[in-house]
Design an enzyme around this catalytic site. Structure first.
Site, PDB file in Angstrom:
ATOM      1  N   CYS A 117      70.957  10.141  48.965  1.00 48.61           N
ATOM      2  CA  CYS A 117      69.846  10.953  48.846  1.00 48.61           C
ATOM      3  C   CYS A 117      68.785  10.331  48.000  1.00 48.61           C
ATOM      4  CB  CYS A 117      70.514  11.995  47.912  1.00 48.61           C
ATOM      5  SG  CYS A 117      71.758  13.147  48.724  1.00 48.61           S
ATOM      6  N   SER A 133      68.134  26.422  51.217  1.00 47.08           N
ATOM      7  CA  SER A 133      68.836  26.635  49.819  1.00 47.08           C
ATOM      8  C   SER A 133      69.431  25.415  49.537  1.00 47.08           C
ATOM      9  CB  SER A 133      69.286  27.905  49.528  1.00 47.08           C
ATOM     10  OG  SER A 133      70.745  27.824  50.219  1.00 47.08           O
ATOM     11  N   ILE A 134      69.458  25.065  48.199  1.00 45.86           N
ATOM     12  CA  ILE A 134      70.615  23.869  47.757  1.00 45.86           C
ATOM     13  C   ILE A 134      71.862  24.115  48.131  1.00 45.86           C
ATOM     14  CG2 ILE A 134      70.547  24.568  45.371  1.00 45.86           C
ATOM     15  CD1 ILE A 134      70.666  20.988  46.761  1.00 45.86           C
ATOM     16  N   LYS A 188      60.448   7.679  57.525  1.00 46.84           N
ATOM     17  CA  LYS A 188      61.764   8.514  57.803  1.00 46.84           C
ATOM     18  C   LYS A 188      62.292   8.246  59.238  1.00 46.84           C
ATOM     19  CE  LYS A 188      63.027  10.738  53.955  1.00 46.84           C
ATOM     20  NZ  LYS A 188      64.537  10.319  53.161  1.00 46.84           N
ATOM     21  N   SER A 230      64.150  14.323  57.000  1.00 41.57           N
ATOM     22  CA  SER A 230      63.093  15.310  56.673  1.00 41.57           C
ATOM     23  C   SER A 230      62.781  15.995  58.091  1.00 41.57           C
ATOM     24  CB  SER A 230      61.948  14.490  55.970  1.00 41.57           C
ATOM     25  OG  SER A 230      61.014  15.663  56.219  1.00 41.57           O
ATOM     26  N   GLY A 290      49.731  35.643  37.359  1.00 39.79           N
ATOM     27  CA  GLY A 290      48.976  37.036  37.741  1.00 39.79           C
ATOM     28  C   GLY A 290      47.533  36.860  38.226  1.00 39.79           C
ATOM     29  N   ILE A 291      47.360  35.615  38.613  1.00 39.30           N
ATOM     30  CA  ILE A 291      45.952  35.353  39.131  1.00 39.30           C
ATOM     31  C   ILE A 291      45.936  36.211  40.617  1.00 39.30           C
ATOM     32  CG2 ILE A 291      44.412  33.525  39.993  1.00 39.30           C
ATOM     33  CD1 ILE A 291      45.747  31.471  38.093  1.00 39.30           C
ATOM     34  N   TYR A 328      55.086   9.340  55.104  1.00 39.97           N
ATOM     35  CA  TYR A 328      56.474   9.552  54.699  1.00 39.97           C
ATOM     36  C   TYR A 328      57.557  10.026  55.844  1.00 39.97           C
ATOM     37  CZ  TYR A 328      60.314  12.154  52.346  1.00 39.97           C
ATOM     38  OH  TYR A 328      61.717  12.347  51.840  1.00 39.97           O
TER      39      TYR A 328
END
Length: 320
Positions: A72, A209-210, A148, A118, A193-194, A144
């Site tokens: 990793c 998700s992990i 890979k 990736s 809140g912008i 990148y």
């Protein structure tokens, strides 16, 4: 099995090391600094401190009795370098260090090498609702992702000449508690809140998700059909930017004003502040077809996007 995880200090590496240990494997975790890493409290781990992993790292003693490596560790961003310098940096840190590890693993009797790649190897975005597939030709569009792809090809070459099994996993943006990626940045933006001029954007994205990632990687450690395969993986639960905003505001218990604004002007504005790449990732679709992954390993994501996003936001609110 005896597993070695590189990048054990990182978001993905620490998660997979913990999952492997819970699943009954013996784990050696390569981390940067023992004193600064909270996971060292887990005494069931064998921790090895390596500040840098490079082309000269001697792995022989560390690979004794190791059955599987989950690699990793990687450098992901060189934002302030020229294109040529970026590629040289990725080549120096990511390519040479990975190939050195894989080559030594092949000589030390390691059975399997799992490489975190990736989805950028396939490309940066999809068009006309056509999802990236494992059967598509690679089309990396930045340094990148190009690095890979080069690493993937070299790993496959090593595998052909040795008994080391290579498993390549191409993932989209990985999110979850403790992450520092773009979803967390987007959650912070909405939490501010912008008002956001994003009402004209119509897209669809795949996330990962992990929890789904580590579940899949654990399967890849032992499944015989994973050997010498490339897998695309996601939550298999694509979502539009507009729906993502609605879900984030719901879990933040926030109201936010979203208004339409011409996309071409947003793009020009992003170029002025040197954020065009970030803007393109926000605006464009990126969808992944994981049917081959599911059928090959008889696997499907256990956690849906909603519950994983809620868990991520709960962590964010506790730690902001």
């Amino acid at each position: 099995m005896q597993c070695l995880v590189t990048g054990g200090s990182g978001f993905i590496g620490s998660a997979i090391a913990n999952k492997l240990q819970i699943s009954g494997h013996k784990v050696t975790s390569i981390i940067k600094k023992i004193d600064d890493n909270k996971i060292v409290k887990n005494k069931k781990f064998n921790f090895i401190e390596l500040e840098n992993i490079d082309k000269d790292t001697d792995w022989k003693k560390k690979l004794i009795n190791i059955d599987c490596i989950v690699h990793c560790a990687a450098k992901t961003h060189y934002n302030h370098s020229s294109n040529d310098q970026q590629f040289r940096n990725y080549e120096s840190l990511n390519y040479h260090s990975t190939i050195n590890l894989a080559y030594q693993a092949s000589k030390c009797g390691v059975k399997r090498f799992i490489y975190m790649s990736s989805i950028g190897v396939n490309g940066n975005f999809t068009k006309n609702e056509k999802k990236f597939s494992i059967f598509d030709s690679p089309n990396p569009s930045d340094n990148y992702a190009t690095s890979k792809l080069i690493i993937e090809k070299k790993l496959q070459e090593i595998s052909k000449n040795n008994e080391l099994e290579i498993v390549i996993v191409r993932a989209p943006l990985v999110y979850g508690p403790s992450s520092k990626g773009n979803i967390i940045k987007f959650i912070k933006l909405i939490d501010s809140g912008i008002p956001l001029p994003l009402g004209s954007i119509n897209n669809s994205k795949s996330f990962l998700s992990i929890d789904n990632l580590v579940d899949f990687l654990c399967l890849c450690v032992t499944h015989p059909s994973a050997a010498n395969e490339i897998f695309l993986v996601s939550d298999d639960d694509d979502i539009s930017l507009q729906d993502l905003i609605l879900k984030i505001t719901k879990y933040l218990d926030k109201n936010i004003f979203i208004f339409p604004f011409p996309i071409k002007f947003l793009y020009l504005s992003s170029k002025l502040i040197n954020k065009s790449n970030t803007f393109e990732k926000l605006v464009n679709s990126l969808q992944i077809d994981i049917n081959y992954t599911k059928s090959k390993l008889n696997w499907k994501p256990k956690y849906n996007f909603d519950e994983s996003l809620k868990k991520t936001i709960e962590w964010y609110l506790k730690n902001k």
